[in-house]
Design a protein around this motif. Sequence first.
Motif, PDB file in Angstrom:
ATOM      1  N   HIS A 134       0.833  -1.200   0.000  1.00  0.00           N
ATOM      2  CA  HIS A 134       0.000   0.000   0.000  1.00  0.00           C
ATOM      3  C   HIS A 134       0.874   1.258   0.000  1.00  0.00           C
ATOM      4  N   GLN A 135       0.775   2.014  -1.097  1.00  0.00           N
ATOM      5  CA  GLN A 135       1.473   3.305  -1.254  1.00  0.00           C
ATOM      6  C   GLN A 135       2.962   3.214  -0.909  1.00  0.00           C
TER       7      GLN A 135
ATOM      8  N   SER B 103       8.264   4.908   2.790  1.00  0.00           N
ATOM      9  CA  SER B 103       6.913   5.079   3.333  1.00  0.00           C
ATOM     10  C   SER B 103       5.993   4.044   2.701  1.00  0.00           C
ATOM     11  N   GLY B 104       4.850   3.857   3.315  1.00  0.00           N
ATOM     12  CA  GLY B 104       3.915   2.834   2.845  1.00  0.00           C
ATOM     13  C   GLY B 104       4.035   1.573   3.681  1.00  0.00           C
TER      14      GLY B 104
ATOM     15  N   ASN C 277       1.129   0.364  -5.448  1.00  0.00           N
ATOM     16  CA  ASN C 277       0.066  -0.396  -4.774  1.00  0.00           C
ATOM     17  C   ASN C 277      -0.130  -1.712  -5.514  1.00  0.00           C
TER      18      ASN C 277
ATOM     19  N   THR D 274       7.286   2.784 -10.849  1.00  0.00           N
ATOM     20  CA  THR D 274       5.877   2.766 -10.455  1.00  0.00           C
ATOM     21  C   THR D 274       5.128   1.767 -11.335  1.00  0.00           C
TER      22      THR D 274
ATOM     23  N   THR E  36      10.796   0.036   3.576  1.00  0.00           N
ATOM     24  CA  THR E  36      10.225   1.066   2.704  1.00  0.00           C
ATOM     25  C   THR E  36      10.603   2.433   3.265  1.00  0.00           C
TER      26      THR E  36
ATOM     27  N   THR F 285       6.738   3.744  -1.181  1.00  0.00           N
ATOM     28  CA  THR F 285       7.710   4.686  -1.725  1.00  0.00           C
ATOM     29  C   THR F 285       9.084   4.296  -1.187  1.00  0.00           C
TER      30      THR F 285
ATOM     31  N   HIS G 245       7.681   4.904  -6.396  1.00  0.00           N
ATOM     32  CA  HIS G 245       6.770   5.981  -6.010  1.00  0.00           C
ATOM     33  C   HIS G 245       5.321   5.475  -6.027  1.00  0.00           C
ATOM     34  N   ASP G 246       4.705   5.513  -4.873  1.00  0.00           N
ATOM     35  CA  ASP G 246       3.276   5.205  -4.731  1.00  0.00           C
ATOM     36  C   ASP G 246       2.890   3.895  -5.439  1.00  0.00           C
TER      37      ASP G 246
END
Lengths: 267, 245
Positions: free
Chosen positions: B10-11, B62-63, B28, B209, B60, B13, B25-26
């Motif tokens: 999930h998301q 983030s995410g 999912n 991505t 990660t 980065t 990047h982002d």
Amino acid sequence: MRVPREMSKVRYAQDMRFATPLHTSRRRHALSSRTLTVSAALGWLTLGGIAVFAIVQLSGLNQGSLLGGFLMSLGRTSVAYVIALVASIVIALSITANPIVERILLPIFDVLQSFPSFALFPILVNSLQRSPELVILVVLALEIIWPILFSIIGGMKNRREELEEAATIFGARGWRRIWVFTLPELLPSIVTGSIVGWGEGWEVIIGAELLVSVHQGIGRYFGILGNSGQSTLLAAGIGVLMILLFLINKLIWLPLLHDVSAYETET
Amino acid sequence: MSTSGFLTAHQITKRFAGADTLALHDVNLTVESGEFCCIIGPSGCGKSTFLRILSGLAPTTSGRVNRPDEHKLAMVFQNFALFPWLTVYDNVAFGLRMRGVSHAEIHERVSTQLAQLGLADVSQQHPKELSGGMRQRVGIARALVIEPTILFLDEPFSALDAFTADTLRKELLDIWEKTHVTIVMVTHLVEEAVELADRIVVFSPKPGTIQEIVPNHLKRPRVKRSPGFYKAVDELTAQIVLPTA
């Protein structure tokens, strides 16, 4: 038919024994290779023994002083080596675990390793007056530790990331990871550093035993021969020492180096 | 995005230390239980990094990733990653030993796995003594012996010759059809992805991505010389964005 309990245990043990069968030809090859290695080792031992015996007999060296002194020095070098080895492994694993600590300590170690351990002699002799054995051990360990430490650190820098990841995903963690993964992976570096460290240790122990008044030691014996002007005996003694150190290299370090080459990873 | 899947990212980065641009990047993705999912994309698009994040080998920036039992994850590596100091038997047994499985069970499971992958005769050899194909069989055996819930594969056939790679691909498919283990595999070969996957995740670079997720409706067993196969390969190839200099 019901198989008796003990019988099934025996069968299980046999299964375990042959769980991973060697081809007969491979086993025979392994055996002949081992026989050759043992025969070669015995050959070198016999040759070395004859050479030492001949030098001692022809020169008139005192067998007790020479061999007793050699064994004493061998014992001191071995103890110092084990201390240096354990310390090197602990230090290398500790500092490479933390990049900040590594960045601070590595340059310091680099300066320290170029510092001659004999320069510490006056301080050590003054502070450890009652224990000449301890002075020798400290000087020896300080000399042996650097090649082993830097070799291990070098080995850690060259570790393959995929192997690290494999160890992680298959569950190697904590102390067990060090035992089953990290140390085997570093063994080629440990052996390479040990060979250099061991050699430097023998350079230092002769000098250390000359400077510190120990009861027995090869350096002490050489000192007595040198001070009493027995140059021929001294030369003969150095010859015997060279043969004995050559045998240690030939029978221990070189086979070990050959064995751990199988531990090296291919890139 | 659904978060009810077996494995979900999930998301996600990712930025490597000191790097100016994002590696991912982002991102999912949801992978369902028993699915065979392939991730394709050009070199440097972050697909291997994403695989390592999914498997928990890399953190990660983030995410988050939701995955089942961490002890039941396994990976097959591009360059095999076998422990050179261990025999084939001990390499395969490694994961079971780390999980504290009894000696008797290790013996039984490892012997079965070695026999299934045609490795019984080389069980006492070291990886150095084996060909690339045999080494990768050992890598697959080591992964399968722990009976993983998710099997991650990072370009597992790219270091092998074409014939060996083709044979091992078929064996992997057989294993998947028998066990229905969830598989997430990274590859840069479009044909490989079309041959193996239920769904194909197309990555684009800079930053890495997901460009598109393509369901693969070709019926199994897939015939590589069929018009449908060629069409699927052509359509997928057209979607892959090559990185600009």
